[in-house]
Design an enzyme around this catalytic site. Structure first.
Site, PDB file in Angstrom:
ATOM      1  N   ASP A 255       0.782  -1.247   0.000  1.00  0.00           N
ATOM      2  CA  ASP A 255       0.000   0.000   0.000  1.00  0.00           C
ATOM      3  C   ASP A 255       0.812   1.294   0.000  1.00  0.00           C
ATOM      4  OD1 ASP A 255      -1.902  -1.953   0.262  1.00  0.00           O
ATOM      5  OD2 ASP A 255      -2.743  -1.229   2.136  1.00  0.00           O
TER       6      ASP A 255
ATOM      7  N   GLU B  39      -4.666  -0.823  -1.350  1.00  0.00           N
ATOM      8  CA  GLU B  39      -5.982  -0.897  -0.697  1.00  0.00           C
ATOM      9  C   GLU B  39      -6.929   0.044  -1.443  1.00  0.00           C
ATOM     10  OE1 GLU B  39      -6.094   0.038   3.511  1.00  0.00           O
ATOM     11  OE2 GLU B  39      -8.286   0.071   3.521  1.00  0.00           O
TER      12      GLU B  39
ATOM     13  N   LYS C 175      -6.703  -4.868  -3.153  1.00  0.00           N
ATOM     14  CA  LYS C 175      -7.352  -5.530  -2.010  1.00  0.00           C
ATOM     15  C   LYS C 175      -8.391  -4.610  -1.390  1.00  0.00           C
ATOM     16  CE  LYS C 175      -3.542  -4.312   1.139  1.00  0.00           C
ATOM     17  NZ  LYS C 175      -4.210  -3.578   2.192  1.00  0.00           N
TER      18      LYS C 175
ATOM     19  N   LYS D 206      -7.659  -4.777   4.794  1.00  0.00           N
ATOM     20  CA  LYS D 206      -6.335  -4.442   5.311  1.00  0.00           C
ATOM     21  C   LYS D 206      -5.342  -5.557   4.978  1.00  0.00           C
ATOM     22  CE  LYS D 206      -8.212  -0.785   7.085  1.00  0.00           C
ATOM     23  NZ  LYS D 206      -8.200   0.425   6.227  1.00  0.00           N
TER      24      LYS D 206
ATOM     25  N   VAL E  75       3.185   0.291   4.274  1.00  0.00           N
ATOM     26  CA  VAL E  75       2.475   1.074   5.299  1.00  0.00           C
ATOM     27  C   VAL E  75       1.049   0.556   5.449  1.00  0.00           C
ATOM     28  CG1 VAL E  75       3.841   3.139   4.867  1.00  0.00           C
ATOM     29  CG2 VAL E  75       1.740   2.823   3.580  1.00  0.00           C
ATOM     30  N   THR E  76       0.480   0.786   6.626  1.00  0.00           N
ATOM     31  CA  THR E  76       1.162   1.216   7.817  1.00  0.00           C
ATOM     32  C   THR E  76       1.542  -0.014   8.640  1.00  0.00           C
ATOM     33  OG1 THR E  76      -0.922   1.444   9.060  1.00  0.00           O
ATOM     34  CG2 THR E  76      -0.116   3.406   7.918  1.00  0.00           C
TER      35      THR E  76
ATOM     36  N   CYS F 271      -2.067  -2.447   7.772  1.00  0.00           N
ATOM     37  CA  CYS F 271      -2.030  -3.385   6.643  1.00  0.00           C
ATOM     38  C   CYS F 271      -0.802  -4.291   6.652  1.00  0.00           C
ATOM     39  CB  CYS F 271      -2.179  -2.634   5.333  1.00  0.00           C
ATOM     40  SG  CYS F 271      -3.849  -1.963   5.165  1.00  0.00           S
TER      41      CYS F 271
ATOM     42  N   GLN G 184       7.972 -13.537  21.526  1.00  0.00           N
ATOM     43  CA  GLN G 184       7.675 -14.956  21.763  1.00  0.00           C
ATOM     44  C   GLN G 184       8.366 -15.863  20.735  1.00  0.00           C
ATOM     45  OE1 GLN G 184       3.462 -15.696  23.037  1.00  0.00           O
ATOM     46  NE2 GLN G 184       3.171 -13.634  22.213  1.00  0.00           N
TER      47      GLN G 184
HETATM   48  C1  C5J Z   1      -3.069   0.662   5.533  1.00  0.00           C
HETATM   49  C2  C5J Z   1      -4.800   1.892   6.649  1.00  0.00           C
HETATM   50  N1  C5J Z   1      -2.586   0.454   4.312  1.00  0.00           N
HETATM   51  N2  C5J Z   1      -3.973   2.338   7.586  1.00  0.00           N
HETATM   52  N3  C5J Z   1      -4.340   1.154   5.615  1.00  0.00           N
HETATM   53  O1  C5J Z   1      -2.413   0.448   6.517  1.00  0.00           O
HETATM   54  O2  C5J Z   1      -5.971   2.161   6.692  1.00  0.00           O
END
Ligand code: C5J
Length: 222
Positions: free
Chosen positions: A26, A74, A131, A134, A159-160, A164, A204
């Site tokens: 993204d 996205e 997509k 996320k 990102v972020t 996502c 973990q």
């Molecule tokens: C992504 C969002 N790409 N933060 N989307 O992280 O809404």
């Protein structure tokens, strides 16, 4: 191509580059530039710029080495038929998904804001996964593409970090992929969420995957 060892946390790991893909999540104008979806949600979009150059260095190296490179975006169909009302209804009505903005309709496929930033623009032949959610596996052909290419390992940028990137890493981990998240190639509007998002992945014993850096990956593959 031989197997290489990537310095990472919680452990370094050896991967076969022929079974490894770079996935860039993204890196769209809607998230990184003013006037897009990220800004309409009240975020300081300049905070994501820090990931662009490290991403570009890894992208260049991946291309040189012939790794499969996959980009994701996205966004939604222009009629918003793939956008859940619960997602669209959030935020100020004039700034919601589908509303007109300076880069076209917000988070809508085909609009300027939906496209990937010029610095990381997909090269001819590199798959772009559109997509609606996320996670990059949800309602997409990503898993089919990876299986058909025999991919077992993912170098993850984008990102972020906590939205996502994290969602995609969790989806990939459950499907059996080794995910190596490159910390400086990811960014968040919230530095503390970036740190927490990475910490959750490597905690973990690497519950969702590994955390590495552009420098470590470049040293290993280039
Ligand atoms: C992504 C969002 N790409 N933060 N989307 O992280 O809404």
């Amino acid at each position: 191509m031989a197997s290489v060892t990537i310095e990472a946390e919680p452990t370094s790991l050896a991967i076969d580059l022929q079974k490894t893909a770079l996935i860039i999540i993204d890196m769209q104008r809607d998230f990184l530039e003013p006037g897009g979806f990220g800004e309409t949600l009240g975020n300081d979009v300049s905070r994501l710029a820090v990931a662009v150059e490290p991403c570009r260095a890894v992208l260049d190296a991946a291309r040189r080495k012939g790794l499969l490179v996959i980009h994701t975006r996205e966004g939604h169909r222009p009629d918003l038929s793939d956008a859940p009302p619960a997602k669209v209804e959030r935020g100020i009505p004039s700034l919601r998904i589908g509303a007109p903005g300076p880069m076209g309709r917000i988070l809508v496929r085909g609009e300027p804001g939906h496209d990937i930033i010029p610095a990381l623009y997909p090269a001819e032949g590199e798959p772009v996964i559109d997509k609606p959610g996320k996670g990059a596996f949800y309602q997409t052909e990503l898993e089919l593409m990876l299986r058909n290419r025999g991919i077992e390992n993912l170098l993850v940028c984008g990102v972020t970090t906590e939205v996502c990137v994290n969602t995609t890493v969790r989806e990939a981990n459950d499907r059996g992929y080794r995910c190596i998240v490159l910390s400086d190639c990811c960014a968040s509007y919230f530095p503390e969420f970036h740190a927490a998002g990475l910490a959750m992945i490597k905690a973990q014993g690497g519950i969702f995957g590994w955390v590495s850096s552009s420098k470590a990956v470049l040293a290993a593959i280039d």
